[in-house]
Design a protein around this motif. Sequence first.
Motif, PDB file in Angstrom:
ATOM      1  N   VAL A  19      62.230  41.445  16.788  1.00 40.13           N
ATOM      2  CA  VAL A  19      62.455  41.678  18.220  1.00 40.13           C
ATOM      3  C   VAL A  19      61.554  40.763  19.046  1.00 40.13           C
ATOM      4  CG1 VAL A  19      62.162  43.376  20.067  1.00 40.13           C
ATOM      5  CG2 VAL A  19      63.300  44.022  17.955  1.00 40.13           C
ATOM      6  N   ILE A  20      60.304  40.635  18.661  1.00 39.26           N
ATOM      7  CA  ILE A  20      59.376  39.774  19.400  1.00 39.26           C
ATOM      8  C   ILE A  20      59.877  38.340  19.432  1.00 39.26           C
ATOM      9  CG2 ILE A  20      57.053  38.783  19.404  1.00 39.26           C
ATOM     10  CD1 ILE A  20      56.079  41.466  18.208  1.00 39.26           C
ATOM     11  N   VAL A  21      60.263  37.819  18.292  1.00 35.64           N
ATOM     12  CA  VAL A  21      60.699  36.416  18.207  1.00 35.64           C
ATOM     13  C   VAL A  21      62.030  36.208  18.931  1.00 35.64           C
ATOM     14  CG1 VAL A  21      61.485  34.612  16.619  1.00 35.64           C
ATOM     15  CG2 VAL A  21      59.429  35.928  16.092  1.00 35.64           C
ATOM     16  N   ASN A  22      63.029  37.014  18.605  1.00 39.54           N
ATOM     17  CA  ASN A  22      64.363  36.785  19.141  1.00 39.54           C
ATOM     18  C   ASN A  22      64.465  37.076  20.637  1.00 39.54           C
ATOM     19  OD1 ASN A  22      65.441  35.918  16.661  1.00 39.54           O
ATOM     20  ND2 ASN A  22      65.631  38.025  15.994  1.00 39.54           N
ATOM     21  N   TYR A  23      63.916  38.193  21.078  1.00 38.50           N
ATOM     22  CA  TYR A  23      63.965  38.514  22.506  1.00 38.50           C
ATOM     23  C   TYR A  23      62.971  37.673  23.296  1.00 38.50           C
ATOM     24  CZ  TYR A  23      67.225  42.308  21.757  1.00 38.50           C
ATOM     25  OH  TYR A  23      68.355  43.029  21.451  1.00 38.50           O
ATOM     26  N   GLY A  24      61.877  37.280  22.657  1.00 36.97           N
ATOM     27  CA  GLY A  24      60.937  36.369  23.306  1.00 36.97           C
ATOM     28  C   GLY A  24      61.564  35.003  23.549  1.00 36.97           C
ATOM     29  N   LEU A  25      62.339  34.524  22.588  1.00 36.19           N
ATOM     30  CA  LEU A  25      63.066  33.268  22.788  1.00 36.19           C
ATOM     31  C   LEU A  25      64.089  33.385  23.909  1.00 36.19           C
ATOM     32  CD1 LEU A  25      63.643  31.994  19.146  1.00 36.19           C
ATOM     33  CD2 LEU A  25      62.289  30.907  20.927  1.00 36.19           C
ATOM     34  N   ALA A  26      64.729  34.531  24.008  1.00 30.61           N
ATOM     35  CA  ALA A  26      65.694  34.744  25.087  1.00 30.61           C
ATOM     36  C   ALA A  26      64.992  34.720  26.441  1.00 30.61           C
ATOM     37  CB  ALA A  26      66.435  36.059  24.885  1.00 30.61           C
ATOM     38  N   ALA A  27      63.816  35.336  26.540  1.00 30.44           N
ATOM     39  CA  ALA A  27      63.056  35.322  27.795  1.00 30.44           C
ATOM     40  C   ALA A  27      62.646  33.897  28.149  1.00 30.44           C
ATOM     41  CB  ALA A  27      61.824  36.218  27.671  1.00 30.44           C
ATOM     42  N   LEU A  28      62.184  33.153  27.172  1.00 30.97           N
ATOM     43  CA  LEU A  28      61.819  31.753  27.397  1.00 30.97           C
ATOM     44  C   LEU A  28      63.034  30.935  27.822  1.00 30.97           C
ATOM     45  CD1 LEU A  28      59.526  29.679  27.215  1.00 30.97           C
ATOM     46  CD2 LEU A  28      60.189  29.311  24.842  1.00 30.97           C
ATOM     47  N   PHE A  29      64.172  31.210  27.208  1.00 29.27           N
ATOM     48  CA  PHE A  29      65.413  30.532  27.562  1.00 29.27           C
ATOM     49  C   PHE A  29      65.744  30.738  29.040  1.00 29.27           C
ATOM     50  CE2 PHE A  29      69.983  31.155  28.292  1.00 29.27           C
ATOM     51  CZ  PHE A  29      70.477  29.898  27.971  1.00 29.27           C
ATOM     52  N   TRP A  30      65.660  31.992  29.516  1.00 31.23           N
ATOM     53  CA  TRP A  30      65.995  32.268  30.918  1.00 31.23           C
ATOM     54  C   TRP A  30      65.031  31.566  31.870  1.00 31.23           C
ATOM     55  CZ3 TRP A  30      70.516  33.461  32.346  1.00 31.23           C
ATOM     56  CH2 TRP A  30      71.337  34.262  31.559  1.00 31.23           C
ATOM     57  N   ILE A  31      63.754  31.529  31.531  1.00 28.30           N
ATOM     58  CA  ILE A  31      62.774  30.852  32.392  1.00 28.30           C
ATOM     59  C   ILE A  31      63.075  29.355  32.458  1.00 28.30           C
ATOM     60  CG2 ILE A  31      60.338  30.211  32.588  1.00 28.30           C
ATOM     61  CD1 ILE A  31      60.852  33.046  33.470  1.00 28.30           C
ATOM     62  N   VAL A  32      63.337  28.751  31.316  1.00 28.03           N
ATOM     63  CA  VAL A  32      63.582  27.303  31.277  1.00 28.03           C
ATOM     64  C   VAL A  32      64.900  26.944  31.964  1.00 28.03           C
ATOM     65  CG1 VAL A  32      64.067  25.364  29.722  1.00 28.03           C
ATOM     66  CG2 VAL A  32      62.172  26.908  29.228  1.00 28.03           C
ATOM     67  N   VAL A  33      65.961  27.655  31.653  1.00 25.57           N
ATOM     68  CA  VAL A  33      67.271  27.323  32.213  1.00 25.57           C
ATOM     69  C   VAL A  33      67.299  27.521  33.725  1.00 25.57           C
ATOM     70  CG1 VAL A  33      69.694  28.049  32.280  1.00 25.57           C
ATOM     71  CG2 VAL A  33      68.577  27.659  30.097  1.00 25.57           C
ATOM     72  N   THR A  34      66.770  28.649  34.194  1.00 25.57           N
ATOM     73  CA  THR A  34      66.773  28.848  35.641  1.00 25.57           C
ATOM     74  C   THR A  34      65.815  27.903  36.354  1.00 25.57           C
ATOM     75  OG1 THR A  34      65.195  30.676  35.431  1.00 25.57           O
ATOM     76  CG2 THR A  34      67.546  31.238  35.537  1.00 25.57           C
ATOM     77  N   GLY A  35      64.754  27.489  35.667  1.00 29.65           N
ATOM     78  CA  GLY A  35      63.867  26.481  36.235  1.00 29.65           C
ATOM     79  C   GLY A  35      64.572  25.142  36.402  1.00 29.65           C
ATOM     80  N   ILE A  36      65.358  24.763  35.400  1.00 30.63           N
ATOM     81  CA  ILE A  36      66.118  23.512  35.479  1.00 30.63           C
ATOM     82  C   ILE A  36      67.164  23.595  36.592  1.00 30.63           C
ATOM     83  CG2 ILE A  36      67.801  22.081  34.246  1.00 30.63           C
ATOM     84  CD1 ILE A  36      66.211  22.751  31.661  1.00 30.63           C
ATOM     85  N   ILE A  37      67.844  24.725  36.672  1.00 34.55           N
ATOM     86  CA  ILE A  37      68.853  24.896  37.731  1.00 34.55           C
ATOM     87  C   ILE A  37      68.198  24.862  39.114  1.00 34.55           C
ATOM     88  CG2 ILE A  37      70.533  26.499  38.709  1.00 34.55           C
ATOM     89  CD1 ILE A  37      71.141  27.376  35.817  1.00 34.55           C
ATOM     90  N   ALA A  38      67.047  25.518  39.239  1.00 34.28           N
ATOM     91  CA  ALA A  38      66.344  25.535  40.517  1.00 34.28           C
ATOM     92  C   ALA A  38      65.892  24.122  40.911  1.00 34.28           C
ATOM     93  CB  ALA A  38      65.148  26.466  40.452  1.00 34.28           C
ATOM     94  N   ARG A  39      65.451  23.351  39.951  1.00 37.75           N
ATOM     95  CA  ARG A  39      65.058  21.953  40.243  1.00 37.75           C
ATOM     96  C   ARG A  39      66.258  21.141  40.691  1.00 37.75           C
ATOM     97  NH1 ARG A  39      60.095  19.350  37.886  1.00 37.75           N
ATOM     98  NH2 ARG A  39      58.662  20.890  38.722  1.00 37.75           N
ATOM     99  N   ALA A  40      67.405  21.383  40.059  1.00 37.89           N
ATOM    100  CA  ALA A  40      68.602  20.630  40.428  1.00 37.89           C
ATOM    101  C   ALA A  40      69.074  20.996  41.830  1.00 37.89           C
ATOM    102  CB  ALA A  40      69.717  20.908  39.421  1.00 37.89           C
ATOM    103  N   ILE A  41      68.873  22.245  42.225  1.00 38.39           N
ATOM    104  CA  ILE A  41      69.278  22.682  43.553  1.00 38.39           C
ATOM    105  C   ILE A  41      68.362  22.116  44.625  1.00 38.39           C
ATOM    106  CG2 ILE A  41      69.469  24.693  45.064  1.00 38.39           C
ATOM    107  CD1 ILE A  41      70.398  26.280  42.648  1.00 38.39           C
ATOM    108  N   ALA A  42      67.049  22.169  44.344  1.00 38.53           N
ATOM    109  CA  ALA A  42      66.075  21.770  45.378  1.00 38.53           C
ATOM    110  C   ALA A  42      66.039  20.307  45.651  1.00 38.53           C
ATOM    111  CB  ALA A  42      64.671  22.222  44.950  1.00 38.53           C
TER     112      ALA A  42
END
Length: 98
Positions: free
Chosen positions: A75-98
């Motif tokens: 759970v730590i590894v798999n859900y932790g990767l999912a949390a990291l995924f959301w931070i990275v992907v939304t960060g990239i999208i936010a950079r593209a918007i700004a």
Amino acid sequence: MTTRRWYATRGTGTAARIVSGIGALFALILVVYICLIIFGANMANAFARFIQSMAEPLALFFPGLFPIANATLAVIVNYGLAALFWIVVTGIIARAIA
């Protein structure tokens, strides 16, 4: 005397902050779920079930990605990767918007 100047903005900064906030909220839900598992919360509790029902769809394809024998570590590894995924992907999208 000080004069104020008002500038019209396109709102892209606000949109980028909203996208980043959504990603942070998704990651927070996943981290709370990880903490519930680590500390051995009663998963029959209504709050724990609520967090689990929100965390499972947010984890996307990550649960089961790495087959680990220890359930807590999985759970730590798999859900932790999912949390990291959301931070990275939304960060990239936010950079593209700004």
